[in-house]
Write a protein that holds these residues in place. Structure first.
Motif, PDB file in Angstrom:
ATOM      1  N   ALA A 134       0.891  -1.186   0.055  1.00 23.01           N
ATOM      2  CA  ALA A 134      -0.023  -0.012  -0.127  1.00 23.01           C
ATOM      3  C   ALA A 134       0.848   1.294  -0.085  1.00 23.01           C
ATOM      4  N   GLY A 135       2.264   1.079   0.006  1.00 19.88           N
ATOM      5  CA  GLY A 135       2.947   2.208  -0.021  1.00 19.88           C
ATOM      6  C   GLY A 135       3.278   2.761   1.441  1.00 19.88           C
ATOM      7  N   THR A 300      -0.800   5.987  -4.000  1.00 19.81           N
ATOM      8  CA  THR A 300      -0.907   4.779  -3.360  1.00 19.81           C
ATOM      9  C   THR A 300      -1.895   4.765  -2.396  1.00 19.81           C
ATOM     10  N   TRP A 302      -1.645   4.372   0.861  1.00 16.87           N
ATOM     11  CA  TRP A 302      -1.082   5.172   1.865  1.00 16.87           C
ATOM     12  C   TRP A 302      -1.020   6.685   1.852  1.00 16.87           C
ATOM     13  N   GLU A 303      -0.636   6.886   0.628  1.00 19.49           N
ATOM     14  CA  GLU A 303      -0.683   8.511  -0.160  1.00 19.49           C
ATOM     15  C   GLU A 303      -2.210   9.058  -0.045  1.00 19.49           C
ATOM     16  N   GLU A 330      -8.196   1.989   1.738  1.00 14.12           N
ATOM     17  CA  GLU A 330      -8.473   0.769   0.342  1.00 14.12           C
ATOM     18  C   GLU A 330      -9.763   0.378   0.320  1.00 14.12           C
ATOM     19  N   THR A 348       2.746  -0.890 -11.280  1.00 14.44           N
ATOM     20  CA  THR A 348       3.274   0.097 -10.173  1.00 14.44           C
ATOM     21  C   THR A 348       3.353  -0.923  -9.037  1.00 14.44           C
ATOM     22  N   ASP A 349       4.505  -0.814  -8.126  1.00 13.99           N
ATOM     23  CA  ASP A 349       4.830  -1.326  -7.041  1.00 13.99           C
ATOM     24  C   ASP A 349       5.645  -0.491  -5.913  1.00 13.99           C
ATOM     25  N   PRO A 350       4.754   0.100  -5.019  1.00 10.04           N
ATOM     26  CA  PRO A 350       3.496  -0.061  -4.522  1.00 10.04           C
ATOM     27  C   PRO A 350       2.506   0.281  -5.387  1.00 10.04           C
ATOM     28  N   VAL A 351       1.427  -0.248  -5.461  1.00 14.35           N
ATOM     29  CA  VAL A 351       0.342  -0.321  -6.295  1.00 14.35           C
ATOM     30  C   VAL A 351      -0.161   1.339  -6.228  1.00 14.35           C
ATOM     31  N   THR A 352      -0.160   1.937  -7.465  1.00 11.79           N
ATOM     32  CA  THR A 352      -0.828   3.405  -7.433  1.00 11.79           C
ATOM     33  C   THR A 352      -2.403   3.308  -8.101  1.00 11.79           C
ATOM     34  N   TYR A 353      -3.201   4.125  -7.790  1.00 15.09           N
ATOM     35  CA  TYR A 353      -4.512   4.256  -8.389  1.00 15.09           C
ATOM     36  C   TYR A 353      -4.695   5.725  -9.019  1.00 15.09           C
TER      37      TYR A 353
END
Length: 356
Positions: A134-135, A300, A302-303, A330, A348-353
C-alpha cells in the motif's frame, strides 16, 4: 430484576420494557465506553455485547448489572453484535460465571476462530506485506518487523477471545421466550456484524411513530461514522467490498425505520432514516473527494490516507490508527474501482490508483 432503580445509577439507564444500557469503559480510547445492553427474557437476562476484557471494565459491568437488579451469574445468554474486543472481550468471563451461551454471526465467529488458532507471526507477516504494497514508509514497517523478530506477536489482542457456541442466523427470530428479537445481518464494519431488531411496541413513544427498537452495535451511530476497513484473512484472496456492503446494509436500516436506535456507543436516538441519509451523503461526498484527488495524479493507498480528512491532522494520528486509516482508504478505493471510477495503474509497486 429491578425496574426503574437503574436510572441514573453509574450511568446505567432503564429504557423501559425490560431493556437497560450499561456503559462499560474502553481503556485509553476516545470513544470512552461501550453501551452493553441488557434484555430481560422469560428464561433470564440476556446481554447484547459485553465490553472490553479489562478489570475496570468487568467491574463496571458487574456494578451495572447490580444496578439493574441482577448479577453476572444470572445471565442466560450473550448476543455479540460483532467480534471487536470492545464488544466481545468479556463474553468468556460472563460465560464462566453464569454458564451462559454466546451467539455470534458465522462470519465473525470464523474471525475469532482464525485469530485464536493462527501461528502468532502469520498476522504480522501478512500485515507487513499488505502495508508495504500500500506504500507505507519504512519507518512504519520497522516496528512490525521488530515485533515479528522479538516474538511480540504472541501478545496481539483477540487471541484469547471466547469461541461462540451458537450461531446468529440472519433473518431469524432468536430463541428468547417472551421477546421478539430478530437478527439482521449488516456487514461493513465487520463481515459478520449484526443488528438486532426488537419487534415490539415501543414502551413510551406513540404507536405508529416507528417500527420497534434496534440494537445497532457499531453499524448505526448518532454522531460518528464507524470504521470501514478491509475484511482481512491471510488465507483468502477474495476481493471484498466492505464499504459497498456497509452502504447496502445502511439502506436496509432506513427501510426498517425503527422508532428508536440503541447503539453500542454514544447514546440512544430517534430518526434512523434521516441519520442513514446523512451517512449515505457523507460517504458519497467522501468518495467524490477521493476520486478528485486521484484525478490530479496517481496515488498509493498510503498517500491517499495521508490526504483524507480524519479527526486530526495526519502527523498527529498515532501509529496504530494510521494502519487502520490505510485500511479505510483501501476500502474506499475498492468501492471506486467497483463503481468504475478508479483503477490500479498497471505495473506499479507499490500499487497506485488513478481516476477513470
Amino acid at each position: 430484576m429491578g425496574s426503574g432503580t437503574a436510572q441514573g445509577t453509574a450511568g446505567v439507564r432503564d429504557h423501559g420494557g425490560g431493556v437497560w444500557s450499561i456503559p462499560v469503559p474502553i481503556p485509553d480510547n476516545p470513544l470512552g465506553h461501550t453501551l452493553v445492553h441488557l434484555l430481560d427474557t422469560d428464561r433470564g437476562p440476556v446481554l447484547i455485547d459485553t465490553g472490553w476484557d479489562d478489570p475496570e471494565s468487568r467491574e463496571a459491568l458487574v456494578a451495572g448489572l447490580a444496578a439493574c437488579g441482577t448479577g453476572i451469574a444470572d445471565i442466560h445468554g450473550v448476543l455479540v453484535t460483532h467480534h471487536h474486543p470492545d464488544h466481545h472481550g468479556l463474553s468468556g468471563q460472563v460465560r464462566e460465571a453464569s454458564g451462559a451461551w454466546i451467539a455470534m454471526h458465522a462470519a465473525d465467529a470464523q474471525v475469532v476462530r482464525r485469530t485464536r488458532t493462527s501461528e502468532p507471526g502469520v498476522w504480522i507477516d501478512y500485515l507487513t506485506a499488505k502495508l508495504a504494497a500500500a506504500g507505507a514508509p519504512e519507518e512504519h514497517l520497522a516496528p512490525l518487523r521488530a515485533a515479528r523478530a522479538s516474538g511480540a506477536a504472541r501478545a496481539l489482542p483477540g487471541t484469547r477471545h471466547a469461541l461462540p457456541d451458537r450461531e446468529i442466523e440472519p433473518g431469524a427470530l432468536l430463541d428468547l421466550p417472551g421477546r421478539r428479537l430478530r437478527a439482521i445481518w449488516t456487514p461493513g464494519h465487520t463481515p459478520g456484524h449484526v443488528c438486532l431488531h426488537l419487534e415490539e411496541r415501543h414502551p413510551s413513544l406513540p404507536e405508529g411513530q416507528g417500527n420497534g427498537r434496534l440494537f445497532s452495535g457499531d453499524h448505526l451511530l448518532p454522531e460518528i461514522t464507524p470504521h470501514i476497513g478491509l475484511y482481512e484473512d491471510p488465507e483468502d484472496a477474495t476481493v471484498t467490498d466492505p464499504l459497498g456492503d456497509y452502504l447496502d446494509s445502511l439502506e436496509r436500516m432506513a427501510r426498517l425505520a425503527p422508532a428508536e436506535v440503541l447503539p453500542a456507543h454514544q447514546h440512544a436516538f430517534t430518526g434512523a432514516p434521516a441519520r442513514v441519509r446523512d451517512l449515505l451523503a457523507h460517504h458519497a461526498e467522501r468518495l467524490a473527494g477521493l476520486r478528485a484527488l486521484l484525478a490530479q495524479r496517481p496515488l498509493t493507498p498510503w498517500e491517499l490516507a495521508e490526504r483524507m480528512e480524519w479527526n486530526r491532522p495526519w502527523p498527529q494520528i498515532p501509529y496504530g490508527s494510521r494502519t487502520i486509516a490505510v485500511s479505510e482508504a483501501e476500502a474506499h478505493l475498492r468501492r471506486l474501482v467497483k463503481l468504475g471510477q478508479a483503477e490500479a495503474v498497471p505495473g506499479t509497486d507499490p500499487v497506485t490508483y488513478q481516476a477513470v
